[in-house]
Design a protein around this motif. Structure first.
Motif, PDB file in Angstrom:
ATOM      1  N   ILE A 172     107.812  35.572  23.153  1.00  0.00           N
ATOM      2  CA  ILE A 172     107.546  34.224  23.760  1.00  0.00           C
ATOM      3  C   ILE A 172     107.916  34.243  25.369  1.00  0.00           C
ATOM      4  O   ILE A 172     107.277  33.616  25.932  1.00  0.00           O
ATOM      5  N   VAL A 173     108.994  34.992  25.595  1.00  0.00           N
ATOM      6  CA  VAL A 173     109.037  34.797  27.187  1.00  0.00           C
ATOM      7  C   VAL A 173     108.163  35.317  28.013  1.00  0.00           C
ATOM      8  O   VAL A 173     107.830  34.809  29.110  1.00  0.00           O
ATOM      9  N   ALA A 174     107.321  36.010  27.432  1.00  0.00           N
ATOM     10  CA  ALA A 174     106.401  37.039  28.601  1.00  0.00           C
ATOM     11  C   ALA A 174     104.760  36.561  27.950  1.00  0.00           C
ATOM     12  O   ALA A 174     103.792  36.842  28.689  1.00  0.00           O
ATOM     13  N   ASP A 175     104.738  35.417  26.810  1.00  0.00           N
ATOM     14  CA  ASP A 175     103.577  35.164  26.468  1.00  0.00           C
ATOM     15  C   ASP A 175     102.732  36.070  25.952  1.00  0.00           C
ATOM     16  O   ASP A 175     101.216  36.633  26.333  1.00  0.00           O
ATOM     17  N   GLN A 176     103.376  37.413  25.083  1.00  0.00           N
ATOM     18  CA  GLN A 176     102.725  38.650  25.022  1.00  0.00           C
ATOM     19  C   GLN A 176     102.790  39.028  23.704  1.00  0.00           C
ATOM     20  O   GLN A 176     103.712  38.509  22.953  1.00  0.00           O
ATOM     21  N   ALA A 193      98.325  37.029  26.683  1.00  0.00           N
ATOM     22  CA  ALA A 193      97.339  35.781  26.421  1.00  0.00           C
ATOM     23  C   ALA A 193      96.654  35.460  27.921  1.00  0.00           C
ATOM     24  O   ALA A 193      95.781  34.753  27.694  1.00  0.00           O
ATOM     25  N   GLN A 194      97.512  35.715  28.873  1.00  0.00           N
ATOM     26  CA  GLN A 194      96.620  35.376  30.145  1.00  0.00           C
ATOM     27  C   GLN A 194      95.088  36.240  30.343  1.00  0.00           C
ATOM     28  O   GLN A 194      94.309  35.976  30.916  1.00  0.00           O
ATOM     29  N   ALA A 200      95.802  26.717  32.472  1.00  0.00           N
ATOM     30  CA  ALA A 200      95.640  25.063  32.347  1.00  0.00           C
ATOM     31  C   ALA A 200      95.852  24.722  30.805  1.00  0.00           C
ATOM     32  O   ALA A 200      96.037  23.438  30.502  1.00  0.00           O
ATOM     33  N   SER A 201      95.781  25.731  29.808  1.00  0.00           N
ATOM     34  CA  SER A 201      96.067  25.333  28.481  1.00  0.00           C
ATOM     35  C   SER A 201      97.335  25.203  28.111  1.00  0.00           C
ATOM     36  O   SER A 201      98.321  25.728  28.907  1.00  0.00           O
ATOM     37  N   PHE A 205     102.504  26.290  32.648  1.00  0.00           N
ATOM     38  CA  PHE A 205     102.953  27.821  32.982  1.00  0.00           C
ATOM     39  C   PHE A 205     103.994  27.917  34.062  1.00  0.00           C
ATOM     40  O   PHE A 205     103.678  27.109  35.085  1.00  0.00           O
ATOM     41  N   PRO A 206     105.047  28.685  34.232  1.00  0.00           N
ATOM     42  CA  PRO A 206     105.184  29.574  33.219  1.00  0.00           C
ATOM     43  C   PRO A 206     106.091  29.205  32.178  1.00  0.00           C
ATOM     44  O   PRO A 206     106.701  29.941  31.326  1.00  0.00           O
ATOM     45  N   ASN A 207     106.545  28.018  32.124  1.00  0.00           N
ATOM     46  CA  ASN A 207     107.634  27.521  31.245  1.00  0.00           C
ATOM     47  C   ASN A 207     107.089  27.255  30.010  1.00  0.00           C
ATOM     48  O   ASN A 207     106.530  26.317  29.468  1.00  0.00           O
TER      49      ASN A 207
END
Length: 464
Positions: A172-176, A193-194, A200-201, A205-207
């Motif tokens: 979760i922390v790195a969106d990976q 995920a980037q 914008a979805s 970001f990045p919270n």
């Protein structure tokens, strides 16, 4: 003209005397306090092993994790007795049985770190671990761990074992999502995920941008070797080809399309050999359990379940017997429903995250799709009075109205931070008590000022 307006109000003032208003406010405060005190004195607790309630009997062991006010992992024997309990971690999330190792599980957990260190210059921070626990002996082994620089939205909610040395992790922390060799600690594959989603979805970001809360390595069927990922804040379940990337045509849901999914948790993939392709998922903010079947290149909802109590569920597993094991987080329970939707097993729990029925395979591995089983959907909407329940108290009615007015995210966030004993009636009692107290205090001030001859005029007046 003024006399004509004041004249009808005079009888009302004669009835609503100061003492009568004081008595009414006092009665409201006492009644609200009684509702709150009654709930608080008899509230559910799993903060210690002695307080954990026993469960009804089942054919197998059941493991439950909690990640709210207390972090716990509890194992129930088939007769309902608690045979394992651990609360040494701050939060516990995904739990899976270890293949060919009886009474052994692996789980993802998080510790909050309050001291400075190489990766924690500004506490609190997080320590994420994957651990293996023998539920019979109590022996716990750390399989893999990582320290992260923040506490909020910094957990690993899910880890899926691929083989004896490799684990797939939802970060979760790195969106990976990444695959790590737990022996060498080398990350051998990573999906960010980037690479596929606009910043914008989701959330800002990045919270907590995507809140990737679940991953699954698919071993058979059309998606063999692919990875299924739950992006909660994009309201989507996606499929990743490790070589090619996102398989857009297979995505379930789309952002803000809440009729399909609204911030879902823990989807399970059911392959063709068991009636799929299908996805069983906890549609959390919609407070439903849903299943979607793939046909003619599209996902179609084929089954859903809800009752009057369910609130923000976060896990559902299809069992080999056709029943469904459900984790109802804000309903403070874990339950099993049969093929017709009736509850056949239930145990109370404080903000449970996931439940696993041991001896039946990992998550929904041993279960078939709703379409193959011919499951009957069951949903109940509206508040208790609308559903024909008798003896509903006014506080519960008010709580139901508040729930229907507030957005799902706000309502569930309030439940998450409130004590576990606060339900609809208790929340309404607290709100009514606070408003009554403020109104009473305001009237007392106004009466004292009036008795002292103090009056107020608007700063703007209209010329005649």
């Amino acid at each position: 003209m003024i006399d004509q307006l004041v004249r009808p109000i005079a009888p009302v003032r004669s009835v609503l005397t100061r003492n009568r208003l004081r008595a009414a406010f006092a009665a409201l405060l006492l009644l609200s306090a009684a509702v709150v005190a009654s709930a608080a004195s008899g509230g559910l607790s799993t903060a210690s092993a002695d307080a954990v309630p026993e469960a009804p009997s089942t054919a197998n062991h059941t493991v439950v994790t909690e990640s709210g006010r207390v972090g716990t992992i509890t194992a129930y024997a088939p007769d309902g007795e608690v045979v394992y309990y651990n609360n040494s971690r701050t939060k516990y999330f995904d739990v899976d049985p270890v293949e060919d190792k009886q009474m052994t599980v692996e789980y993802a957990a998080t510790d909050t770190i309050h001291t400075e260190g190489p990766t924690c210059g500004d506490p609190p921070c997080a320590r994420n671990v994957i651990e293996r626990a023998n539920l019979s002996t109590g022996e716990v082994e750390v399989i893999y761990e990582r320290y992260d620089y923040r506490e909020t939205a910094a957990e690993w909610h899910d880890a899926d074992r691929i083989n004896e040395t490799h684990v797939l992790v939802a970060d979760i922390v790195a969106d990976q999502v990444f695959i790590v060799d737990t022996e060498t600690e080398i990350v051998e594959w990573l999906w960010d995920a980037q690479s596929e989603f606009s910043l914008a979805s989701g959330h800002a970001f990045p919270n907590d941008w995507t809140h990737i809360n679940d991953v699954e390595y698919i071993e058979e069927g059309v998606h063999a070797g692919h990875v299924m990922v739950s992006l909660r804040n994009q309201d989507q379940v996606v499929f990743i080809d490790p070589e090619e990337g996102l398989l857009e045509d297979w995505t379930l849901g789309s952002e803000n399309d809440y009729d399909v999914l609204h911030e879902q948790h823990n989807p399970d993939y059911i392959p063709e050999s068991r009636g799929g392709p299908a996805i069983l998922v906890a549609d959390s903010e919609n407070s439903k359990i849903k299943e979607f079947q793939r046909a003619d290149g599209e996902w179609t909802r084929t089954w859903q379940w809800a009752d009057e109590r369910i609130q923000w569920p976060r896990d559902a597993d299809r069992l080999p017997n056709g029943n469904t094991l459900i984790t109802d987080t804000h309903g403070n329970r874990v339950l099993e429903v049969n093929e017709s939707g009736a509850i056949v097993w239930q145990v109370e729990s404080m903000l449970p995250y996931e439940a696993e029925r041991l001896e039946t395979g990992d998550e929904s591995t041993g279960g078939h799709s709703a379409a193959a089983l011919g499951l009957e959907s069951r949903t109940t909407t509206g508040n208790a009075a609308e559903n024909g329940e008798s003896g509903v108290d006014p506080f519960t009615l008010v709580g139901g109205v508040v729930e229907s007015i507030l957005p799902h995210r706000i309502y569930n966030a309030l439940i998450f931070v409130a004590p576990v004993w606060v339900g609809k009636a208790e929340a309404a009692a607290i709100a009514i008590g606070l408003l009554s107290g403020l109104a009473w205090a305001g009237l007392e001030v106004a009466w004292r000022l009036r008795d002292a001859g103090v009056s107020f005029r608007l700063p703007v007046t209209r010329e005649q």
